[in-house]
Design a protein around this motif. Sequence first.
Motif, PDB file in Angstrom:
ATOM      1  N   TYR A  45      -9.988  20.361 -11.220  1.00 14.32           N
ATOM      2  CA  TYR A  45      -8.961  21.224 -10.634  1.00 14.32           C
ATOM      3  C   TYR A  45      -7.861  21.540 -11.638  1.00 14.32           C
ATOM      4  CZ  TYR A  45     -10.970  20.719  -5.974  1.00 14.32           C
ATOM      5  OH  TYR A  45     -11.795  20.761  -4.893  1.00 14.32           O
ATOM      6  N   SER A  46      -7.517  20.585 -12.492  1.00 15.58           N
ATOM      7  CA  SER A  46      -6.496  20.848 -13.511  1.00 15.58           C
ATOM      8  C   SER A  46      -6.956  21.907 -14.506  1.00 15.58           C
ATOM      9  CB  SER A  46      -6.141  19.559 -14.252  1.00 15.58           C
ATOM     10  OG  SER A  46      -5.580  18.628 -13.370  1.00 15.58           O
ATOM     11  N   GLU A  99      -6.893  25.273 -12.647  1.00 13.88           N
ATOM     12  CA  GLU A  99      -5.510  25.723 -12.486  1.00 13.88           C
ATOM     13  C   GLU A  99      -4.921  26.183 -13.815  1.00 13.88           C
ATOM     14  OE1 GLU A  99      -1.278  24.023 -10.782  1.00 13.88           O
ATOM     15  OE2 GLU A  99      -2.973  22.679 -11.011  1.00 13.88           O
ATOM     16  N   LEU A 129      -6.484  29.587 -14.732  1.00 11.48           N
ATOM     17  CA  LEU A 129      -5.925  30.672 -13.921  1.00 11.48           C
ATOM     18  C   LEU A 129      -4.483  30.983 -14.312  1.00 11.48           C
ATOM     19  CD1 LEU A 129      -7.345  29.859 -10.380  1.00 11.48           C
ATOM     20  CD2 LEU A 129      -8.007  31.723 -11.906  1.00 11.48           C
ATOM     21  N   LEU A 130      -3.693  29.946 -14.585  1.00 14.03           N
ATOM     22  CA  LEU A 130      -2.311  30.167 -14.999  1.00 14.03           C
ATOM     23  C   LEU A 130      -2.256  30.905 -16.329  1.00 14.03           C
ATOM     24  CD1 LEU A 130       0.664  29.624 -14.333  1.00 14.03           C
ATOM     25  CD2 LEU A 130       0.447  27.482 -15.569  1.00 14.03           C
TER      26      LEU A 130
END
Length: 131
Positions: A110-111, A114, A117-118
């Motif tokens: 997930y990191s 994320e 995407l960021l």
Amino acid sequence: MIGSKSIIEAKMPLKRLKYTFDYCSANPIGFLIILFLIWSINFMNSYADAHTIKYKLIFYPMAFLVTLFMYGYGLAITKDTIRNGEKLPIIKLKQCTVFGIKASIMITLYSFIEGFLLYDLSTRSYLLNFT
């Protein structure tokens, strides 16, 4: 009607607090073990920070393993709560270890998602780079 709603809403945090206390006090030994593990993680990290590299090589991996175990026990609590558990589940070393490994893999995945995407959204929007 409005006055009765506010009385009910005022009592809700107390009901949640009582439920939390009852949930933890139903298995006091397990609760004390969890508190000790949390304290030991903090102790190992702060002790390693204040000393030489020799202690860092010892205490950081130990703190990582205890954290991994705590992730696993957190997932065991979540699983028990979904199944309408009324107290803290019994600590099972194998189950907590397996759940901890699964949780660390998911946290890492997930990191990365994320972060990707960021980074992607910031470059498309011409914002500053997150490097």
